[in-house]
Design a protein around this motif. Structure first.
Motif, PDB file in Angstrom:
ATOM      1  N   VAL A  56      20.116  44.138  63.951  1.00 58.14           N
ATOM      2  CA  VAL A  56      20.570  42.955  64.754  1.00 58.14           C
ATOM      3  C   VAL A  56      19.665  42.670  65.778  1.00 58.14           C
ATOM      4  O   VAL A  56      19.249  43.619  66.613  1.00 58.14           O
ATOM      5  CB  VAL A  56      21.900  43.046  65.462  1.00 58.14           C
ATOM      6  CG1 VAL A  56      22.427  42.146  66.128  1.00 58.14           C
ATOM      7  CG2 VAL A  56      23.127  43.523  64.181  1.00 58.14           C
ATOM      8  N   VAL A  76      20.841  47.781  67.018  1.00 58.69           N
ATOM      9  CA  VAL A  76      21.133  46.791  67.623  1.00 58.69           C
ATOM     10  C   VAL A  76      19.863  46.426  68.550  1.00 58.69           C
ATOM     11  O   VAL A  76      19.940  47.376  69.531  1.00 58.69           O
ATOM     12  CB  VAL A  76      22.228  46.636  68.482  1.00 58.69           C
ATOM     13  CG1 VAL A  76      22.574  45.280  69.204  1.00 58.69           C
ATOM     14  CG2 VAL A  76      23.744  46.959  67.725  1.00 58.69           C
ATOM     15  N   GLN A  92      25.597  38.230  65.714  1.00 57.89           N
ATOM     16  CA  GLN A  92      26.355  38.387  64.568  1.00 57.89           C
ATOM     17  C   GLN A  92      26.553  39.818  64.187  1.00 57.89           C
ATOM     18  O   GLN A  92      26.671  40.655  63.087  1.00 57.89           O
ATOM     19  CB  GLN A  92      25.352  38.109  63.261  1.00 57.89           C
ATOM     20  CG  GLN A  92      25.428  36.515  63.068  1.00 57.89           C
ATOM     21  CD  GLN A  92      24.370  36.191  61.817  1.00 57.89           C
ATOM     22  OE1 GLN A  92      23.236  36.742  61.522  1.00 57.89           O
ATOM     23  NE2 GLN A  92      24.737  35.226  60.985  1.00 57.89           N
ATOM     24  N   GLU A  93      26.718  40.674  65.243  1.00 56.89           N
ATOM     25  CA  GLU A  93      27.216  42.092  65.359  1.00 56.89           C
ATOM     26  C   GLU A  93      28.289  42.437  64.540  1.00 56.89           C
ATOM     27  O   GLU A  93      28.363  43.443  63.802  1.00 56.89           O
ATOM     28  CB  GLU A  93      26.926  42.620  66.839  1.00 56.89           C
ATOM     29  CG  GLU A  93      27.028  44.118  66.896  1.00 56.89           C
ATOM     30  CD  GLU A  93      26.907  44.619  68.336  1.00 56.89           C
ATOM     31  OE1 GLU A  93      27.600  45.570  68.587  1.00 56.89           O
ATOM     32  OE2 GLU A  93      26.152  43.834  69.180  1.00 56.89           O
ATOM     33  N   ALA A 135      27.564  42.437  61.055  1.00 61.27           N
ATOM     34  CA  ALA A 135      26.704  43.613  60.729  1.00 61.27           C
ATOM     35  C   ALA A 135      27.516  44.694  60.213  1.00 61.27           C
ATOM     36  O   ALA A 135      27.774  45.547  59.487  1.00 61.27           O
ATOM     37  CB  ALA A 135      25.730  43.729  61.929  1.00 61.27           C
ATOM     38  N   TYR A 170      19.116  42.144  57.627  1.00 59.66           N
ATOM     39  CA  TYR A 170      18.872  41.812  59.033  1.00 59.66           C
ATOM     40  C   TYR A 170      20.279  40.600  59.826  1.00 59.66           C
ATOM     41  O   TYR A 170      20.581  39.792  58.487  1.00 59.66           O
ATOM     42  CB  TYR A 170      17.776  40.970  59.063  1.00 59.66           C
ATOM     43  CG  TYR A 170      17.313  40.553  60.528  1.00 59.66           C
ATOM     44  CD1 TYR A 170      16.804  41.388  61.601  1.00 59.66           C
ATOM     45  CD2 TYR A 170      17.735  39.129  60.965  1.00 59.66           C
ATOM     46  CE1 TYR A 170      16.523  40.627  62.974  1.00 59.66           C
ATOM     47  CE2 TYR A 170      17.344  38.551  62.234  1.00 59.66           C
ATOM     48  CZ  TYR A 170      16.937  39.453  62.980  1.00 59.66           C
ATOM     49  OH  TYR A 170      16.581  39.081  64.497  1.00 59.66           O
ATOM     50  N   PHE A 171      20.546  40.811  60.634  1.00 58.12           N
ATOM     51  CA  PHE A 171      21.519  39.700  61.203  1.00 58.12           C
ATOM     52  C   PHE A 171      21.042  39.451  62.677  1.00 58.12           C
ATOM     53  O   PHE A 171      20.301  40.153  63.362  1.00 58.12           O
ATOM     54  CB  PHE A 171      22.881  40.682  61.299  1.00 58.12           C
ATOM     55  CG  PHE A 171      23.405  41.156  60.278  1.00 58.12           C
ATOM     56  CD1 PHE A 171      24.482  40.401  59.817  1.00 58.12           C
ATOM     57  CD2 PHE A 171      23.170  42.370  59.693  1.00 58.12           C
ATOM     58  CE1 PHE A 171      25.030  40.704  58.790  1.00 58.12           C
ATOM     59  CE2 PHE A 171      23.624  42.973  58.777  1.00 58.12           C
ATOM     60  CZ  PHE A 171      24.803  41.976  57.964  1.00 58.12           C
ATOM     61  N   ASP A 172      21.183  38.152  62.837  1.00 52.11           N
ATOM     62  CA  ASP A 172      20.745  37.592  64.187  1.00 52.11           C
ATOM     63  C   ASP A 172      21.561  37.834  65.453  1.00 52.11           C
ATOM     64  O   ASP A 172      22.695  38.253  65.071  1.00 52.11           O
ATOM     65  CB  ASP A 172      20.482  36.005  64.158  1.00 52.11           C
ATOM     66  CG  ASP A 172      19.638  35.513  63.266  1.00 52.11           C
ATOM     67  OD1 ASP A 172      18.405  35.905  63.385  1.00 52.11           O
ATOM     68  OD2 ASP A 172      19.952  34.610  62.475  1.00 52.11           O
ATOM     69  N   ALA A 173      21.210  37.877  66.545  1.00 48.75           N
ATOM     70  CA  ALA A 173      21.940  38.372  67.718  1.00 48.75           C
ATOM     71  C   ALA A 173      23.151  37.443  67.654  1.00 48.75           C
ATOM     72  O   ALA A 173      23.104  36.321  67.337  1.00 48.75           O
ATOM     73  CB  ALA A 173      21.024  37.909  68.941  1.00 48.75           C
ATOM     74  N   LYS A 230      13.074  40.505  62.624  1.00 46.64           N
ATOM     75  CA  LYS A 230      13.369  39.881  61.309  1.00 46.64           C
ATOM     76  C   LYS A 230      12.376  40.600  60.525  1.00 46.64           C
ATOM     77  O   LYS A 230      12.843  40.996  59.212  1.00 46.64           O
ATOM     78  CB  LYS A 230      13.880  38.567  61.150  1.00 46.64           C
ATOM     79  CG  LYS A 230      14.471  38.221  59.844  1.00 46.64           C
ATOM     80  CD  LYS A 230      14.894  36.527  59.954  1.00 46.64           C
ATOM     81  CE  LYS A 230      15.410  36.086  58.801  1.00 46.64           C
ATOM     82  NZ  LYS A 230      15.738  34.869  58.661  1.00 46.64           N
ATOM     83  N   GLU A 255      16.827  39.781  67.879  1.00 45.12           N
ATOM     84  CA  GLU A 255      16.975  38.490  68.637  1.00 45.12           C
ATOM     85  C   GLU A 255      15.445  37.659  68.423  1.00 45.12           C
ATOM     86  O   GLU A 255      15.358  36.538  68.767  1.00 45.12           O
ATOM     87  CB  GLU A 255      16.805  38.726  70.118  1.00 45.12           C
ATOM     88  CG  GLU A 255      17.808  39.514  70.653  1.00 45.12           C
ATOM     89  CD  GLU A 255      17.913  40.090  72.103  1.00 45.12           C
ATOM     90  OE1 GLU A 255      18.824  40.090  72.874  1.00 45.12           O
ATOM     91  OE2 GLU A 255      16.719  40.403  72.653  1.00 45.12           O
TER      92      GLU A 255
END
Length: 118
Positions: A81, A49, A109-110, A113, A104-107, A88, A83
């Motif tokens: 994860v 993260v 989306q923890e 993940a 990859y996950f955007d902030a 990314k 921002e």
């Protein structure tokens, strides 16, 4: 310190939260945690993260290269994860240097993940 680590020996998952800029000293805490978990669980999963993350200093870049070479087969999945767009892109750039599956996950989306890692 720019890194916070939580080891879950039951699930074989390492949660790593990074902010600011990683240094060589951060890797002195990170790598032993990874090795303890690998010793206990075999292949592991990592949730990375990134919050207000500014990359690596030169000492940390070298430690990261050594780490990736040594543990390229020990990590099953990495959920990143982040921002920013460069974080990314970083997830895509890392893929050829590891045997791990990286997503990859955007902030915000923890939770997604975590579910993907499970």
């Amino acid at each position: 310190m720019a890194i916070a680590i939580h080891e879950d020996f039951e699930t074989g998952q390492l949660e790593v939260k990074v902010s600011d800029k990683l240094s060589k000293e951060d890797y002195e805490h990170f790598e032993p945690a990874v090795e303890r978990l690998i010793e206990s669980a075999g292949k592991i999963k990592i949730l990375l993260v990134m919050h207000d993350f500014h990359g690596w200093d030169m000492g940390a870049v070298w430690e990261d290269i050594k780490f990736a070479t040594k543990h390229c087969r020990d990590i099953e999945k990495i959920a990143m994860v982040g921002e920013t767009q460069w974080e990314k892109w970083m997830s895509a750039i890392c893929k050829p240097f590891t045997m791990s599956t990286i997503k990859y996950f955007d902030a915000g989306q923890e939770q997604e993940a975590r579910q993907w890692l499970a």
